[in-house]
Scaffold this active site. Structure first.
Site, PDB file in Angstrom:
ATOM      1  N   LYS A 323       0.798  -1.013   0.136  1.00 36.06           N
ATOM      2  CA  LYS A 323       0.221  -0.002   0.244  1.00 36.06           C
ATOM      3  C   LYS A 323       0.961   1.368   0.247  1.00 36.06           C
ATOM      4  O   LYS A 323       2.102   1.174   0.867  1.00 36.06           O
ATOM      5  CB  LYS A 323      -1.033   0.126   0.646  1.00 36.06           C
ATOM      6  CG  LYS A 323      -1.975  -1.262   1.456  1.00 36.06           C
ATOM      7  CD  LYS A 323      -2.294  -1.258  -0.073  1.00 36.06           C
ATOM      8  CE  LYS A 323      -3.819  -1.995  -0.051  1.00 36.06           C
ATOM      9  NZ  LYS A 323      -4.923  -2.495   1.109  1.00 36.06           N
ATOM     10  N   GLN A 383      -0.618 -12.804  10.566  1.00 30.40           N
ATOM     11  CA  GLN A 383      -1.313 -12.539   9.395  1.00 30.40           C
ATOM     12  C   GLN A 383      -0.588 -12.532   8.201  1.00 30.40           C
ATOM     13  O   GLN A 383       0.937 -12.572   8.795  1.00 30.40           O
ATOM     14  CB  GLN A 383      -2.718 -11.754   9.318  1.00 30.40           C
ATOM     15  CG  GLN A 383      -1.507 -10.380   9.284  1.00 30.40           C
ATOM     16  CD  GLN A 383      -2.236  -8.970  10.087  1.00 30.40           C
ATOM     17  OE1 GLN A 383      -3.589  -9.354  10.951  1.00 30.40           O
ATOM     18  NE2 GLN A 383      -1.995  -7.781   9.923  1.00 30.40           N
ATOM     19  N   ASP A 418      -2.917  -6.348   0.864  1.00 31.53           N
ATOM     20  CA  ASP A 418      -1.369  -7.097   0.961  1.00 31.53           C
ATOM     21  C   ASP A 418      -1.522  -8.147   2.257  1.00 31.53           C
ATOM     22  O   ASP A 418      -0.078  -7.799   3.200  1.00 31.53           O
ATOM     23  CB  ASP A 418      -0.479  -5.723   1.516  1.00 31.53           C
ATOM     24  CG  ASP A 418      -1.874  -4.430   2.294  1.00 31.53           C
ATOM     25  OD1 ASP A 418      -2.589  -4.951   2.469  1.00 31.53           O
ATOM     26  OD2 ASP A 418      -0.792  -3.610   3.312  1.00 31.53           O
ATOM     27  N   ASP A 453      -3.421  -7.898  17.695  1.00 27.05           N
ATOM     28  CA  ASP A 453      -4.076  -6.888  16.754  1.00 27.05           C
ATOM     29  C   ASP A 453      -4.714  -8.025  15.852  1.00 27.05           C
ATOM     30  O   ASP A 453      -4.373  -9.699  15.672  1.00 27.05           O
ATOM     31  CB  ASP A 453      -3.027  -6.895  14.994  1.00 27.05           C
ATOM     32  CG  ASP A 453      -4.052  -6.507  14.347  1.00 27.05           C
ATOM     33  OD1 ASP A 453      -4.663  -5.004  14.469  1.00 27.05           O
ATOM     34  OD2 ASP A 453      -4.596  -7.039  13.033  1.00 27.05           O
ATOM     35  N   ASN A 454      -6.060  -7.538  16.262  1.00 26.32           N
ATOM     36  CA  ASN A 454      -7.658  -8.732  15.259  1.00 26.32           C
ATOM     37  C   ASN A 454      -7.943  -9.709  15.834  1.00 26.32           C
ATOM     38  O   ASN A 454      -7.909 -10.246  15.305  1.00 26.32           O
ATOM     39  CB  ASN A 454      -8.082  -8.196  14.016  1.00 26.32           C
ATOM     40  CG  ASN A 454      -7.743  -6.858  13.894  1.00 26.32           C
ATOM     41  OD1 ASN A 454      -8.464  -6.483  14.391  1.00 26.32           O
ATOM     42  ND2 ASN A 454      -7.111  -7.164  12.383  1.00 26.32           N
ATOM     43  N   GLU A 482      -7.231  -6.495  20.859  1.00 26.54           N
ATOM     44  CA  GLU A 482      -7.858  -4.911  20.254  1.00 26.54           C
ATOM     45  C   GLU A 482      -8.409  -5.614  19.347  1.00 26.54           C
ATOM     46  O   GLU A 482      -8.193  -5.956  18.410  1.00 26.54           O
ATOM     47  CB  GLU A 482      -6.165  -4.073  19.219  1.00 26.54           C
ATOM     48  CG  GLU A 482      -6.899  -3.206  18.158  1.00 26.54           C
ATOM     49  CD  GLU A 482      -6.788  -3.668  16.691  1.00 26.54           C
ATOM     50  OE1 GLU A 482      -7.302  -3.168  16.154  1.00 26.54           O
ATOM     51  OE2 GLU A 482      -6.851  -4.792  16.568  1.00 26.54           O
TER      52      GLU A 482
END
Length: 736
Positions: A323, A383, A418, A453-454, A482
């Site tokens: 990105k 991820q 991405d 994260d997530n 989070e």
């Protein structure tokens, strides 16, 4: 961990000494991470030996359904999570309530106690108190745990012959009814208590109680009999040694006691690549900041009183579908990409982005943080970029689309080309083992805090297993979830072991919303979910702040720092960064997620001093270091929010009253009505208050006037004296 129901025996006597301190040792409890999932069997091509996955703890069992109710019924016990399947939350030194309903047939008195069992099996008895109004059978004890690790508690209901006798004596003796029988009954109870005191090694109490029993004779005036039996010393001794008949314990319920920082901490987030980044005019590209160039930011965070410095992912970043600025799909050759697009030919989650430095540089960064009294929190984002080594080494870890391509992350309408999500149902054993290996690798380099994260996009049973595995060997490690998602998922992540959780605070702006949410996090969910009130994040540019007004930033900082014992700031907040990518959206313009963003943190008008002041106030006042003891205070104005917090310490009670405008544009004026009784203060008290933000002194009663302007939109008031008597337990009021 198995929990065995205790069967009531009417003839049973207490098996532990009667004093309120620590008593007998029990068999140390098994680890209480109930429900932790076993690593599933492989469902795809094996990629690692089964032995690579550490053995999961045996799933704990909740107290058995159908356990007979005790002779003295004890019901509605709290805090109990999923019937005891998971441990309730506590931290070292935190005072929290244990509650139950305790009652019996007829009119004889009942009483109740909490029995705490420490990680090493030592039992402590804490007696409960009946709560008003009478007749609702509500009992409560305030307990404090002093050691990290797995604890249990149970509530013991019991018939109280002493209080039954006191009730009869107070009713009968003043009117001369059944005096001889009352004396005989009193002698019997006092003599039994004396024997208990003697067995407990308290001969002084035993002698007092024996002497009192001897003095209860019918030839003594009835009013003197009451004075003899109900003296302060006798009441104290009977509270400790009085007989507990028909003892009826509940099953043992788990509580995990975390270290203090799991409850009370201040977080500061920054991107090391931006700290010290410079633009190379000759090469026409940016040169990344490094761990070494970030030491200055560590020093600034420590100077502002933060405890934890949180770094977004520091791993190599993929180039495929990288990105560009503002989340565009057309990056330039010098654009760094999103740190959350983890993995390239240079490595994955177990590697460091070479632009930031190497392992020695990272270790030096952590060492400098430690010298400054800071901890480093690392992002755990499970991820992969399309360039991550996992993609070629373990393609079975990802989901395939019908066209044969790997599915990238989406949150429609957002697309993250991405990033490839991990499919935990394909080769779960291999994935579990790899994640645990990665976490332990970073732990070995001094990381004891992870911001995840997530987590709501990964299976809950995986988190139950991973958190239990880490807690089993390293109970000091803290995980922050989070998860801005549905309430049940957020709460369940807390139940299975997350020590802290992000919250909805950034979206709570109206007075009624703040009042409702503060009640929720401090009362309804405090035993399962510790809130972390971040004022902003790289993903969230709150609409309340998009005016760019210093008053708006001050309001949100004051609220976050005082409503929750843990709060957080993403760098740029102190510089009033506020421009959105588009009106009505929450993305920052020129988001640091996609580009370097060096800052002049010494720019005029920054709020660094305010952040430092708020953290100093928090450290000085125990009331702001706890979550549960909160009182909403009444203000007629819909744009002024007020609440108080109270903490009991060894040096006295600490009270803090926060009164904050919710309008950053204009002055708001109103009366503030303090519920002094709810604060544990006399209803007619005159309070001497110091504003910890300004040093100004006020004298308030139950009804007071405030005027809050955009230049000074909040009071953070500590109670220094009540009716002229000092009540200071700390405090660092400005100007004092």
């Amino acid at each position: 961990m198995a929990y065995v129901g205790h069967v009531s025996d009417p003839s049973a006597q207490p098996t532990t000494p009667r004093g309120p301190g620590r008593t007998a040792r029990r068999q140390p409890a098994a680890h209480p991470d109930a429900g932790a999932a076993q690593p599933p069997a492989r469902q795809a091509t094996p990629t690692a030996p089964a032995a690579s996955v550490a053995a999961a703890p045996a799933a704990a069992q909740a107290p058995a359904l159908g356990v007979p109710i005790g002779r003295i019924p004890v019901v509605a016990v709290s805090p109990v999570v999923e019937g005891g399947r998971y441990p309730a939350k506590a931290s070292v030194g935190e005072r929290f309530p244990v509650r139950a309903k305790v009652f019996r047939e007829g009119h004889d008195a009942v009483n109740a106690s909490v029995i705490l069992t420490s990680p090493d099996g030592v039992e402590t008895r804490v007696d409960m108190t009946a709560l008003p109004p009478a007749g609702l059978d509500n009992w409560e004890a305030s307990v404090v745990l002093d050691e990290v690790g797995p604890w249990t508690f149970r509530v013991e209901g019991w018939s109280d012959p002493w209080q039954t006798w006191v009730h009869h004596a107070e009713a009968k003796l003043p009117v001369g009814m059944d005096v001889e029988l009352v004396c005989l009954e009193g002698q019997q109870v006092l003599t039994a208590a004396a024997a208990i005191a003697e067995a407990a090694g308290r001969p002084g109490d035993a002698a007092l109680l024996t002497g009192t029993a001897t003095a209860l004779t019918p030839d003594t005036a009835p009013e003197d009999l009451l004075d003899i039996a109900l003296s302060r010393s006798v009441r104290r001794a009977m509270a400790t040694h009085g007989p507990r008949e028909l003892l009826s314990p509940t099953p043992d319920y788990p509580v995990f006691c975390d270290r203090r920082r799991a409850l009370f901490s201040a977080w500061y987030e920054f991107f090391p690549r931006s700290q010290g980044a410079v633009y190379d005019e000759e090469r026409e590209r940016w040169v990344s900041g490094t761990f070494d160039s970030s030491h200055e930011r560590l020093e600034a965070a420590a100077a502002m009183g933060f405890d934890i410095v949180y770094l977004p992912p520091i791993h190599p970043i993929g180039t495929a579908f990288r990105k560009g600025p503002n989340n565009t799909l057309t990056p330039g050759p010098g654009d760094p990409g999103s740190p959350w697009a983890i993995g390239s030919a240079e490595g994955g989650h177990d590697a460091i982005h070479p632009d930031l430095g190497g392992w020695d540089d990272f270790d030096r960064f952590v060492a400098r943080a430690t010298e400054l009294g800071l901890e480093v929190a690392l992002d755990l984002a499970l991820q992969a970029s399309p360039d991550h080594p996992w993609v070629t080494e373990h393609p079975e870890w990802f989901s395939l689309r019908p066209d044969g391509t790997i599915a990238y992350a989406e949150n429609p309408p957002k697309k993250y080309q991405d990033i490839y999500p991990i499919n935990f149902d394909r080769d779960p054993e291999g994935i579990y083992a790899e994640v645990l290996r990665i976490v332990r690798l970073w732990m070995s380099h001094g990381v004891r805090v992870f911001r995840v994260d997530n987590p709501h996009t990964k299976p809950v049973n995986f988190w139950a297993w991973l958190l239990a595995e880490v807690r089993r060997t390293d109970p000091d490690v803290i995980f922050l979830a989070e998860a801005f998602t549905k309430p049940e998922m957020m709460r369940t992540l807390g139940k299975v072991g997350y020590q802290q959780s992000y919250t909805y605070f950034t979206w709570r702006n109206e007075k009624w919303e703040l009042a409702e949410y503060l009640t929720e996090v401090s009362q309804e969910t405090a035993h399962i979910m510790r809130p972390n009130f971040f004022v902003n994040t790289p993903d969230i540019n709150p609409t309340f702040l998009q005016s760019g007004l210093a008053s708006a930033f001050t309001i949100r900082a004051v609220l976050a720092a005082t409503m929750s014992p843990t709060w957080g700031v993403y760098s740029g907040f102190e510089l009033l960064e506020h421009e959105p990518l588009r009106q009505g959206g929450e993305e920052y313009l020129d988001s640091e997620k996609y580009q370097y963003r060096p800052r002049d943190f010494d720019a005029p008008g920054n709020l660094g001093l305010l952040l430092g002041r708020l953290n100093a106030i928090r450290r000085a006042h125990p009331a702001l270091q706890q979550l549960r003891d909160v009182t909403l205070q009444h203000v007629p104005d819909a744009e002024i929010f007020a609440f108080s917090k109270t903490a009991t310490t060894s040096s006295g009670d600490d009270h803090v009253v926060v009164v904050c405008s919710l309008n950053p544009y204009v002055t708001r004026e109103s009366e503030v009505y303090l519920d002094l009784a709810a604060m544990g203060l006399p209803e007619d008290a005159v309070l001497e208050l110091v504003d910890e933000l300004t040093g100004a002194t006020y004298h308030w009663g139950a009804r007071n006037f405030v005027s809050l302007s955009p230049a000074a939109p909040a009071h953070v008031l500590s109670v220094r004296a009540v009716n002229g008597q000092s009540l200071v337990t700390g405090g660092t009021g400005a100007g004092r």
